[in-house]
Design a protein around this motif. Structure first.
Motif, short mmCIF file in Angstrom:
data_model
loop_
_atom_site.label_atom_id
_atom_site.label_comp_id
_atom_site.label_asym_id
_atom_site.label_seq_id
_atom_site.Cartn_x
_atom_site.Cartn_y
_atom_site.Cartn_z
N ASN A 67 117.69 68.61 36.14
CA ASN A 67 117.66 67.71 34.98
C ASN A 67 118.12 66.30 35.35
OD1 ASN A 67 116.73 69.63 33.01
ND2 ASN A 67 118.79 70.51 33.01
N PRO A 78 114.11 62.45 21.49
CA PRO A 78 114.06 63.34 22.65
C PRO A 78 113.91 64.80 22.21
CG PRO A 78 115.91 61.81 22.82
CD PRO A 78 115.37 61.67 21.43
N GLU A 79 113.13 65.56 23.00
CA GLU A 79 113.02 66.99 22.73
C GLU A 79 114.25 67.74 23.22
OE1 GLU A 79 109.47 68.69 24.20
OE2 GLU A 79 108.15 67.53 22.88
N LYS A 80 114.93 67.17 24.23
CA LYS A 80 116.08 67.83 24.81
C LYS A 80 117.10 66.77 25.23
CE LYS A 80 115.03 70.59 28.14
NZ LYS A 80 114.77 71.15 29.49
N THR A 81 118.38 67.00 24.93
CA THR A 81 119.47 66.12 25.35
C THR A 81 120.51 66.96 26.07
OG1 THR A 81 119.12 64.64 23.45
CG2 THR A 81 121.24 64.49 24.59
N ILE A 82 120.86 66.57 27.31
CA ILE A 82 121.80 67.33 28.13
C ILE A 82 122.95 66.43 28.54
CG2 ILE A 82 122.11 68.65 30.26
CD1 ILE A 82 119.15 69.35 30.12
N GLN A 83 124.17 66.81 28.18
CA GLN A 83 125.36 66.09 28.60
C GLN A 83 125.82 66.63 29.95
OE1 GLN A 83 127.29 63.59 26.61
NE2 GLN A 83 128.03 63.29 28.72
N GLY A 132 109.59 65.16 26.71
CA GLY A 132 108.57 66.21 26.65
C GLY A 132 107.23 65.86 27.23
N PHE A 182 117.91 62.67 28.85
CA PHE A 182 117.01 62.81 27.69
C PHE A 182 115.62 63.18 28.19
CE2 PHE A 182 120.13 59.55 26.44
CZ PHE A 182 120.67 60.14 25.31
N ASP A 183 115.07 64.24 27.63
CA ASP A 183 113.72 64.68 27.98
C ASP A 183 112.84 64.51 26.75
OD1 ASP A 183 111.41 65.87 28.79
OD2 ASP A 183 112.27 67.85 29.17
#
Length: 270
Positions: free
Chosen positions: A226, A179-184, A195, A192-193
Motif C-alpha cells: 500500500n 477514496p475507496e480505501k484509506t489506510i493509516q 480505485g 488513499f486508494d
C-alpha cells in the motif's frame, strides 16, 4: 335482466380491451445530433454542497451542462419498441417551454403527421436561438395507421456559437470522488486508494495546530504494501510535491508540475 347487464358489461369490456390493444408504446431514448438526452439539461454551474464534503466553499465547481447542440439544423432521432414492426409516420413537437409541450402545443416546430420510415429527422422549424434551452417529444404511427403515445419530454441547450458545420458534443464536466480505501500507516503516512485511473485533480481539507508541511506522492499504480509505485516503465506516471500547511483549517487544491511532453499533444484542459 342480469344476463342482459352481463352482456352489456362484456360488450364494454371488449371495446376497452380493443382500445388498449391499439395503443402503441411511446418512442424512447430521444437524441439530438446523436447525443442521448437526459430528461433534464442545465446550463448553469453550482457549488458542491453535500454531506460527503460538508458545507465548505470548495475551490472547484461541478459543471452540469451535459449536452450542447452546435448545429443550426440538428438531427433528431429516437428508438421504438419492438412491438412496432414498421414506422410509417411521425410527429415531432418542439417548444421553448415545457408547459407548452405538456399541452401538446409547440411554438417552434410542429411537424404534423409526416410520412417517413426513418427515425432520423433534420430540424425544420423556426430558427433555434444560441444559448437557449428547448423541449421536444415525438409520436409515431405503424403500418396499420395506429398512433403511439408521445414520448417523454427531452431537453437540450443550443451552443452560444452556432455553425452549420459544427459538431455537437458533451461538455467537459467533472464530479467529486472520495477514496475507496484509506489506510493509516504506522509511520504516520496516510495512503488513499481511489480505485481507478482518471483525469483528476486532488483537493485536501486540512486541520493543523501549527504551520507545517506535507509531502504528497501520487501515481497510477500501487505496491503490495500500500505505497505508491515510483519506478514504472512506459507512460505509467508518478509525481511528488511538497505542500505548505497553515495553522488552522484550510482547503488546498494541489498544483502538479507541468508535464511538457504531454502538453505538447493537445491535452484536455483541467
Amino acid at each position: 335482466m342480469k344476463s342482459k347487464w352481463f352482456l352489456f358489461y362484456c360488450f364494454l369490456f371488449a371495446i376497452s380491451s380493443s382500445l388498449a390493444a391499439n395503443t402503441l408504446p411511446a418512442p424512447i431514448r430521444l437524441r439530438v445530433d446523436l447525443l442521448l438526452l437526459s430528461r433534464e439539461a442545465n446550463n448553469e454551474r453550482y457549488k458542491i454542497n453535500s454531506k460527503e464534503f460538508g458545507d465548505r466553499n470548495l475551490a472547484l465547481y461541478n459543471t452540469v451542462s451535459p449536452k450542447v447542440i452546435s448545429r443550426k439544423r440538428p438531427l433528431f432521432s429516437w428508438e421504438v419498441d419492438t412491438a412496432i414492426k414498421q414506422v410509417t409516420a411521425y410527429r415531432i413537437l418542439l417548444a421553448s417551454s415545457k408547459e407548452l409541450l405538456e399541452k401538446d402545443q409547440a411554438d417552434y416546430w410542429d411537424s404534423k403527421q409526416t410520412k417517413g420510415i426513418n427515425n432520423q429527422v433534420y430540424y425544420a422549424g423556426k430558427p433555434l436561438q444560441p444559448g437557449k434551452k428547448y423541449y421536444w417529444k415525438v409520436a409515431v404511427w405503424n403500418q396499420n395507421q395506429q398512433k403511439s403515445g408521445f414520448s417523454g419530454i427531452a431537453e437540450f441547450i443550443m451552443d452560444r456559437n452556432l455553425n452549420k458545420d459544427s459538431i455537437s458534443h458533451h461538455s467537459l464536466s467533472f464530479d467529486w470522488q472520495l477514496p475507496e480505501k484509506t489506510i493509516q500507516k504506522s509511520n504516520g503516512d496516510v495512503f488513499f486508494d481511489f480505485g481507478k485511473d482518471a483525469f483528476a485533480q486532488l483537493q485536501l481539507h486540512l486541520t493543523s495546530e501549527k504551520e507545517d508541511s506535507l509531502e504528497i506522492e501520487a501515481g497510477e499504480t500501487m505496491n503490495i504494501d500500500n505505497t505508491v509505485s515510483k519506478n514504472q516503465p512506459g507512460n505509467i506516471r508518478y509525481s511528488k510535491i511538497k505542500l505548505a500547511v497553515k495553522k488552522g483549517e484550510q482547503d488546498s487544491l494541489l498544483k502538479w508540475p507541468v508535464d511538457k511532453k504531454r502538453n505538447s499533444r493537445n491535452p484536455i484542459q483541467m
